[in-house]
Design an enzyme around this catalytic site. Structure first.
Site, short mmCIF file in Angstrom:
data_model
loop_
_atom_site.label_atom_id
_atom_site.label_comp_id
_atom_site.label_asym_id
_atom_site.label_seq_id
_atom_site.Cartn_x
_atom_site.Cartn_y
_atom_site.Cartn_z
N GLU A 127 0.81 -1.22 0.00
CA GLU A 127 0.00 0.00 0.00
C GLU A 127 0.85 1.28 0.00
OE1 GLU A 127 -3.95 -1.40 2.43
OE2 GLU A 127 -2.22 -0.89 3.64
C1 TNX Z 1 -4.61 -3.95 4.72
S1 TNX Z 1 -2.70 -6.07 4.45
C2 TNX Z 1 -3.34 -3.64 5.20
C3 TNX Z 1 -3.21 -3.14 6.57
C4 TNX Z 1 -4.54 -2.95 7.24
C5 TNX Z 1 -5.45 -4.11 6.91
C6 TNX Z 1 -6.76 -4.08 7.62
C7 TNX Z 1 -1.78 -5.10 4.23
C8 TNX Z 1 -0.55 -5.62 3.72
N1 TNX Z 1 -2.15 -3.86 4.53
O1 TNX Z 1 -2.46 -1.95 6.57
O2 TNX Z 1 -4.32 -2.88 8.61
O3 TNX Z 1 -5.66 -4.13 5.53
O4 TNX Z 1 -7.48 -5.27 7.44
#
Ligand code: TNX
Length: 483
Positions: free
Chosen positions: A283
């Site tokens: 992300e």
């Molecule tokens: C996605 S999974 C994220 C996290 C969040 C989560 C909540 C991932 C690699 N990144 O930053 O906490 O979703 O479910």
């Protein structure tokens, strides 16, 4: 007497004649670490030779064990202590629920004669805990370690840093746990592990044959680090208590960023006896594509010099310059979204393997149903227990088969949860479903057969004081108060 059931389901099991009678006078012997662990659970005596004997040698397959219960004694055989420990967990589940009480009072327990041969499908069976969104003190982490050990999980991935907090002391950058750890989601408190705290977690996990995998999430999810050291970012940052994602990025074109990566990874590698170090990569929405690729190439090269095998979330597979053998962690859906399959296959093409954590079935922070008091609702949520059980890691990305899979991991992100009680309520029972997928054969796996076994494990969780969710798809046994 009915046979107690076991989760994860063993590979093979046959019944024998008679019972072994376990009493307060029963002794435990053999491999000292496992013998003393098992004896300690029940308050039994340990010696070189016991009626319950843990012996090195004689495994049916790598990571596996043979467990034989006969009227004259119980034998567990395996090629290493970790596999003996897995056998000890199976034996524990053959005992009455009272064996799981914090301080069991032994009666006269009959263990039906049986022969179990068992070995894991995957070498890496993990749970992830996000201690960045909410901080979890050492005692809570130890309790979770004990909880996951029951299910033969052997890796604990700690998500140590995120926008809301930096939770591990780094001597060369002390403000990371100064300014960087002052708060958490919703405010109030925060916290961090000193190096001795962290060593204690690693040591305790190792005593349960669990390897800790530390994660420092880069180059996004870095608001807390930038709040502590403004030169690490291109834009100023302040301590953050919300739950948005994707707004922070390290300064990609600044040399101090790479000194930071080098120092952090060096100090973390020194604290890490295990083989893996996770550097995030998910992300990074505030980082341009070119900058992301430039950062990943350079940061992974620096990190790999500290002698660990790197793990990254699957977006890191956008880079074709990963150190050979880098492990990808897939967090897309069971039907992969645009680009996710290619990014994940890229790790395999670069000599690595993959850990499966599909968010729509293996993210245990997603609510069970609309009414769950805690949990999130993205990822095609809610995620009821049967969804967490009815999937297979080799059926998600075409071209990825068992031998390319390192294993399976269930993350718990903690935006909505702050206590061990809330953690246990979200993790259990779904973590038992994930553990069975990670350990047991794929053939014959069926929710209708799993659910009654889970009810028996639930009685043991009750005895242990693990506050699991009594989801409606299972006929749970009535909770009995201990005498
Ligand atoms: C996605 S999974 C994220 C996290 C969040 C989560 C909540 C991932 C690699 N990144 O930053 O906490 O979703 O479910």
């Amino acid at each position: 007497m009915t046979m107690a059931t076991v989760i994860p389901a063993p590979v093979s099991r046959v019944s024998g004649e008679g019972d072994f009678s376990l009493t307060a006078a029963t002794t435990v012997g053999g491999e000292p670490a496992v013998a003393s662990y098992f004896a300690g659970l029940l308050g039994l005596g340990v010696g070189a030779v016991g009626e319950i004997q843990f012996t090195l040698g004689g495994a049916p397959a790598p990571g596996g064990y043979t467990l034989v219960v006969a009227p004259e004694g119980i034998r567990v055989e395996a090629d290493d202590a970790a596999a003996l420990f897995a056998g000890a967990q199976t034996l524990r589940q053959l005992l009455p629920p009272a064996a799981f009480a914090p301080v069991p009072r032994l009666g006269h327990w009959l263990v039906p004669a049986t022969r179990i041969e068992d070995f894991p499908r995957f070498a890496y069976r993990g749970a992830m805990l996000d201690v960045a969104r909410h901080f979890f003190p050492v005692d809570a982490v130890k309790r979770y370690i004990d909880d996951i050990a029951i299910l033969k999980l052997n890796y604990l991935h700690l998500h140590l840093t995120d926008d809301q907090g930096w939770r591990i002391a780094i001597d060369s950058w002390p403000e990371l746990t100064g300014v960087g750890a002052v708060t958490q989601v919703g405010g109030g408190g925060g916290g961090w592990y000193g190096k001795d705290d962290y060593r204690e977690i690693v040591r305790y996990a190792a005593s349960r044959f669990i390897t800790v995998v530390p994660e420092i999430d880069l180059p996004g999810h870095t608001n807390a680090a930038i709040a502590a050291y403004p030169t690490l970012g291109d834009v100023p940052a302040r301590p953050y208590e919300g739950i948005e994602v994707g707004f922070s990025s390290l300064a990609i074109r600044s040399e101090s960023t790479y000194r930071f990566v080098d120092d952090v990874v060096r100090e973390l590698a020194e604290l890490t006896p295990g083989p893996y170090l996770h550097i995030g990569g998910d992300e990074s929405l505030a980082t341009s594509d070119d900058d992301f690729l430039a950062f990943i190439a350079r940061a992974t090269e620096i990190a790999a010099r500290h002698g660990k095998t790197l793990i990254g979330w699957h977006e890191m597979g956008r880079s074709a310059e990963l150190p050979s053998g880098t492990i990808g962690q897939y967090w897309g859906f069971t039907t992969p979204q645009e680009g996710a399959a290619e990014q994940t296959l890229s790790f395999i093409n670069q000599g690595g393997r993959v850990i499966m954590s599909p968010a729509d079935v293996a993210y245990l922070d997603i609510k069970y149903d609309q009414d769950s008091p805690v949990g999130l609702l993205w990822a095609n949520g809610p995620t009821p227990l049967p969804d967490a059980y009815n999937w297979d890691p080799a059926e998600i990305i075409p071209g990825i088969e068992d031998h390319q899979l390192l294993g399976v991991e269930a993350p718990v992100w903690t935006e909505t949860i702050a206590t061990i009680g809330e953690l246990e309520w979200l993790a259990f029972p779904r973590l038992a479903a994930i553990a069975e997928i990670a350990w047991s054969r794929r053939a014959g796996r069926q929710f209708a057969e799993f659910a009654p076994r889970l009810a028996q494990l639930g009685a043991r969780w009750d005895a242990a004081g693990i506050g699991f969710s009594r989801v409606p798809e299972v006929h749970w046994l009535e909770k009995v108060d201990s005498p």
